[in-house]
Design a protein around this motif. Sequence first.
Motif, PDB file in Angstrom:
ATOM      1  N   VAL A 465       0.761  -1.288   0.054  1.00 45.43           N
ATOM      2  CA  VAL A 465      -0.034   0.134  -0.024  1.00 45.43           C
ATOM      3  C   VAL A 465       0.954   1.455  -0.393  1.00 45.43           C
ATOM      4  O   VAL A 465       1.685   1.327   1.000  1.00 45.43           O
ATOM      5  N   THR A 467       1.424   4.685   1.288  1.00 41.19           N
ATOM      6  CA  THR A 467       0.937   5.724   2.248  1.00 41.19           C
ATOM      7  C   THR A 467       1.398   7.280   1.088  1.00 41.19           C
ATOM      8  O   THR A 467       2.486   7.556   1.361  1.00 41.19           O
ATOM      9  N   TYR A 493     -12.706   3.531   1.640  1.00 43.57           N
ATOM     10  CA  TYR A 493     -12.898   4.198   2.542  1.00 43.57           C
ATOM     11  C   TYR A 493     -12.834   5.024   3.316  1.00 43.57           C
ATOM     12  O   TYR A 493     -11.434   5.880   2.607  1.00 43.57           O
ATOM     13  N   LEU A 570      -8.978   2.772  -1.419  1.00 40.95           N
ATOM     14  CA  LEU A 570      -7.860   3.853  -1.200  1.00 40.95           C
ATOM     15  C   LEU A 570      -8.957   3.846   0.023  1.00 40.95           C
ATOM     16  O   LEU A 570     -10.188   3.715   0.328  1.00 40.95           O
ATOM     17  N   MET A 571      -7.788   4.274   1.045  1.00 44.72           N
ATOM     18  CA  MET A 571      -8.135   4.527   2.216  1.00 44.72           C
ATOM     19  C   MET A 571      -7.721   5.948   2.653  1.00 44.72           C
ATOM     20  O   MET A 571      -6.558   6.014   2.662  1.00 44.72           O
ATOM     21  N   ILE A 573      -8.063   8.756   5.661  1.00 48.22           N
ATOM     22  CA  ILE A 573      -8.047   8.709   7.108  1.00 48.22           C
ATOM     23  C   ILE A 573      -7.509   9.594   8.044  1.00 48.22           C
ATOM     24  O   ILE A 573      -6.572  10.576   7.812  1.00 48.22           O
ATOM     25  N   ARG A 588      -4.983   0.667   7.971  1.00 43.25           N
ATOM     26  CA  ARG A 588      -4.320   0.852   6.490  1.00 43.25           C
ATOM     27  C   ARG A 588      -4.104  -0.778   5.824  1.00 43.25           C
ATOM     28  O   ARG A 588      -4.705  -1.527   4.916  1.00 43.25           O
ATOM     29  N   VAL A 591      -6.786  -2.270   3.207  1.00 44.88           N
ATOM     30  CA  VAL A 591      -6.915  -1.878   2.006  1.00 44.88           C
ATOM     31  C   VAL A 591      -5.337  -2.652   1.125  1.00 44.88           C
ATOM     32  O   VAL A 591      -4.943  -3.145   2.349  1.00 44.88           O
ATOM     33  N   SER A 598      -3.025  -0.045  -4.615  1.00 40.74           N
ATOM     34  CA  SER A 598      -3.702   0.346  -3.442  1.00 40.74           C
ATOM     35  C   SER A 598      -2.887   2.025  -2.312  1.00 40.74           C
ATOM     36  O   SER A 598      -1.821   1.857  -2.076  1.00 40.74           O
ATOM     37  N   HIS A 599      -4.041   2.391  -1.995  1.00 35.15           N
ATOM     38  CA  HIS A 599      -3.418   3.502  -1.562  1.00 35.15           C
ATOM     39  C   HIS A 599      -4.457   4.070  -0.339  1.00 35.15           C
ATOM     40  O   HIS A 599      -5.626   3.762  -0.175  1.00 35.15           O
ATOM     41  N   CYS A 600      -3.915   4.455   0.543  1.00 36.59           N
ATOM     42  CA  CYS A 600      -3.783   5.054   2.051  1.00 36.59           C
ATOM     43  C   CYS A 600      -3.302   6.125   2.225  1.00 36.59           C
ATOM     44  O   CYS A 600      -2.053   7.032   2.028  1.00 36.59           O
ATOM     45  N   LEU A 602      -3.295   9.743   5.050  1.00 36.26           N
ATOM     46  CA  LEU A 602      -3.488   9.685   6.724  1.00 36.26           C
ATOM     47  C   LEU A 602      -3.729  11.685   6.502  1.00 36.26           C
ATOM     48  O   LEU A 602      -2.215  12.476   5.935  1.00 36.26           O
TER      49      LEU A 602
END
Length: 699
Positions: A465, A467, A493, A570-571, A573, A588, A591, A598-600, A602
């Motif tokens: 993932v 980030t 998310y 994708l998340m 937060i 995280r 995903v 996939s990506h997160c 923050l």
Amino acid sequence: MDASPERPPDLASQPLTRLKGVGEAFARRLERLGLVTVQDLLFHLPLRYEDRTRVRPLGSLRHGDTAVVEGEVEVADVVFGRRRSLLVRINDGTGFLTLRFFYFTGAQKTALTRGARLRCYGEVRQGPHALEMVHPEYRKVAADAPIPVEDRLTPVYPVTEGVTQARLRGLVDQVLPRLEQEAVAELLPLELLRRYRLPPLAAALAYVHRPPPDAPLEELAAGRHPAQQRLAFEELLAHQVSLRQLRAVVRARRAPVLGGDGALRRRFLEGLPFTLTGAQARVNGEIAADLGQPHPMLRLVQGDVGSGKTVVAAAAVLAAVEGGRQAAVMAPTELLAEQHFRNFSAWLEPLGVACAWLSGRLKGKAREAVIAAMADGTARVVVGTHALFQAEVRFADLGLVVVDEQHRFGVHQRLALHEKGKRGRLSPHQLIMTATPIPRTLAQTAYADLDVSVIDELPPGRTPVTTVVVPDTRREEVMERVRAVCREGRQAYWVCTLIEESEALQCQAAEETHRQLVESFPDLRVGLVHGRMKPAEKEAAMAAFQAGGTQLLVATTVIEVGVDVPNATLMIIENAERLGLAQLHQLRGRVGRGAAASHCVLMYHAPLTGTARERLQVLRDSGDGFLIARKDLEIRGPGELLGTRQTGMLNFRIADVLRDRPLLDRVARAAGDLLARHPDRAAPLVRRWLGDGTRYGGV
């Protein structure tokens, strides 16, 4: 023959009421600090020290100094700004300093007249116009009768309401002279003291309570003075011994031999749409070997997010069923328990093994039916939450307890479920799982009673993932990213966090965010899930997201564990700076569960503290759960990483797992020696440092 001189009484047997100034009422306040005997007072160790051994010239002070100063009052005025305050300026000929009081009385102001001489102690800060001390300790002194400074560093102790530092210091001052005449039992054998070059206990206690004026303050502040290390060694030894004793007690019990012919497990593994990783197969073998023994398994399975711990647990559950016993699977939240119930039902029911579900929200006849099925043994596998602990819940022949995310359960809850498993003299096997990888140094201290298995390999096809860390001023940009991902047929998310502990407030925040995103994304289907929704509503929301009917899911941190939607790539937060590293890493992990990139994101609210910046940097730079856990240990400490503040575990008085890592191997060897050669010393050692809080960990 002359009688031998009478041995002085042990301080461990003397109540604090023997000391001057300790009546029954004050003794009850001291008991809130765990202080009952005179010895308890000696082992109530300082948190830090203050240097009051010299008076500092005012002209030498710098921002951040903590010092004793003395000067003559030049002016004292009440000023009115955002807050009313009393400002007192003192001068000693080398410079001046302002004393600021937000809370003061008229009598106090009257006493601080021009020409009065004051001795003050406090922290120096940069004020609006000059250096200040805010609410310093102070007293008036006569110019012709100077008062002496302290001849020792001043200890600062843990206190409670009604117990001041001054009274505690006074009590310790009464006791320390008695160390020479009265006994504080030296519980470490002489050979251990010599082998590890440890100073005598009485000398170490005297030093840490009253360090001399030339004591190395930096070394003491870091906890590295030999006297402190002597006490830290003994405290770590007490914890190690208590866990080994706990393990010995549990291992001495009988447990059912589980396993059968393995047919159910073979059918289960052959029916999976994937092959187990080498790490999963290895851990499966370790568990199977444990279950085949006539004493209880005590095994902790660590594995990073997505490493496949649940499949390993399912194989263990089937071994229990094949062995003619029941299995209980326990999770800390409704959402995670529901996820486990869905997974276990999908895997086990085609094999003819029915799964029952029990939570606090199951009511009426449905609940009665499940409890009856557990009691008569027709429910072979039961998945649930803390409801499994309740008094009316009975098992016919519980053979295996699986506890997921065990550090979220309190000691008494785990004990209660273990006790439910006893049938005659047989105890259930225990499999404990965590997705919070625990560094070896911490595991060998906190879980010395458990065998540890590590699933250190992710299944093939899992995508790392990516980030990124962005300020919430770029919210519109982030929302465009969400829209683009959903238009590509993927899902996302949006996680809401609040610094407040109130679940109700967190859910309100999620509901408000959901409303805003529905308005902002009229072309997207936006779902919502939080902890206060009715089970049916929550189930429907999750089912819709898992089936692809919902493109964007707004949620609180209830989705931290147990949610598996490979199409979610994708998340977001929100307010990521408010969460710890372990929780961010868990989130995280929702995903990157499929083959797509996939990506997160923050998203933080400026300004960031140094600790928050460090956490987010670690998440951005690494996806390795074990590295992240090590960093989390360094940043937050072991109590928070393990979630054990409520259990009392690792609530050390002087030891520090991170700082004292060099001691741990020696402590482990010393524990073995003590139990083998001096077993009579184990109980008093544990009692000295842990009191009654010795039953924790893997029970």
